[in-house]
Design an enzyme around this catalytic site. Structure first.
Site, PDB file in Angstrom:
ATOM      1  N   HIS A  43       0.824  -1.215   0.000  1.00 15.93           N
ATOM      2  CA  HIS A  43       0.000   0.000   0.000  1.00 15.93           C
ATOM      3  C   HIS A  43       0.859   1.265   0.000  1.00 15.93           C
ATOM      4  CE1 HIS A  43      -4.150   0.891  -0.167  1.00 15.93           C
ATOM      5  NE2 HIS A  43      -4.450   0.993   1.108  1.00 15.93           N
TER       6      HIS A  43
ATOM      7  N   TYR B 228      -3.379   8.251   8.078  1.00 14.94           N
ATOM      8  CA  TYR B 228      -3.499   6.927   7.488  1.00 14.94           C
ATOM      9  C   TYR B 228      -4.124   7.070   6.109  1.00 14.94           C
ATOM     10  CZ  TYR B 228      -1.709   4.795  11.610  1.00 14.94           C
ATOM     11  OH  TYR B 228      -0.864   4.426  12.621  1.00 14.94           O
TER      12      TYR B 228
ATOM     13  N   ASN C 267      -6.749   6.165   4.631  1.00 14.24           N
ATOM     14  CA  ASN C 267      -8.156   6.546   4.528  1.00 14.24           C
ATOM     15  C   ASN C 267      -8.407   8.015   4.834  1.00 14.24           C
ATOM     16  OD1 ASN C 267      -8.301   3.821   4.154  1.00 14.24           O
ATOM     17  ND2 ASN C 267      -9.641   3.410   5.879  1.00 14.24           N
TER      18      ASN C 267
ATOM     19  N   ASN D 199      -9.182   3.612  -1.040  1.00 18.20           N
ATOM     20  CA  ASN D 199      -9.683   4.518  -0.010  1.00 18.20           C
ATOM     21  C   ASN D 199      -8.913   5.830   0.083  1.00 18.20           C
ATOM     22  OD1 ASN D 199     -11.860   2.916   0.766  1.00 18.20           O
ATOM     23  ND2 ASN D 199     -10.557   1.689   2.107  1.00 18.20           N
TER      24      ASN D 199
END
Length: 191
Positions: free
Chosen positions: A19, A65, A67, A113
């Site tokens: 990620h 983070y 999101n 996201n």
């Protein structure tokens, strides 16, 4: 290009995960340009200025983070009056195999996201994206664990190749020659 954003999650436990491919790219670009990303609480991230005056641009790795990436992006865009179409967001892409990178303007969010939060904060999808292929685990229910794990050794080498290939077209992106950058990047021999 006035803002280059590398998406990822903060912290050592996430540093080597798939990620964070976007954040890896921005760190490599900073190294290539001889600048250091430094913590800036106002922008909720690690930032570096490149260029001066009219050619001034910013590198940003949000330290929220994934999101909540939009908070960092929106803060920097507002402060420096950067329009979304003057921004490149570099992120991991499940729909591309490791070793492949693609540049595009606008488009779908692919369930990402980080992108969803940026769109929610900016109110538009009209920004450039550099998608770094990380592959797909095959099953939708396995995606969260997959993106939060380090790539296997052979995948890591391919992702590194995709990052190198896309960094080679950075000068074209920086000067706004997006079509030439896409042509070169999308027709390169990708492993």
């Amino acid at each position: 290009m006035k803002l280059i954003v590398g998406l990822g999650n903060p912290g050592r436990e996430y540093a080597a995960t798939r990620h964070n491919a976007g954040a890896w790219w921005v760190v490599r670009l900073a190294d290539q340009l001889g600048v250091t990303l430094k913590a800036d609480g106002k922008f909720h991230g690690l930032c570096a200025r490149i260029g001066q005056g009219e050619s001034e641009s910013w590198l940003l790795n949000p330290q929220t983070y994934m999101n909540a990436s939009g908070r960092a992006v929106a803060a920097l865009c507002r402060f420096y009056r950067i329009q979304p179409e003057q921004m490149l967001v570099v992120h991991d892409e499940l729909d591309l195999p490791p070793g492949v990178s693609r540049l595009k303007l606008d488009g779908g969010l692919g369930g990402h996201n980080g992108l969803k939060d940026i769109v929610a904060h900016l109110g538009t999808r009209e920004f450039w994206r550099l998608r770094i292929g990380i592959g797909h685990p095959g099953e939708k229910h396995a995606v969260v664990n997959y993106v939060l794990q380090p790539p296997r050794k052979e995948e890591a080498a391919l992702i590194d190749t995709a990052i190198n290939d896309s960094l080679e077209v950075w000068p074209l992106i920086a000067e706004g020659n997006y079509q030439a950058a896409m042509m070169r990047l999308h027709t390169q021999k990708q492993s």
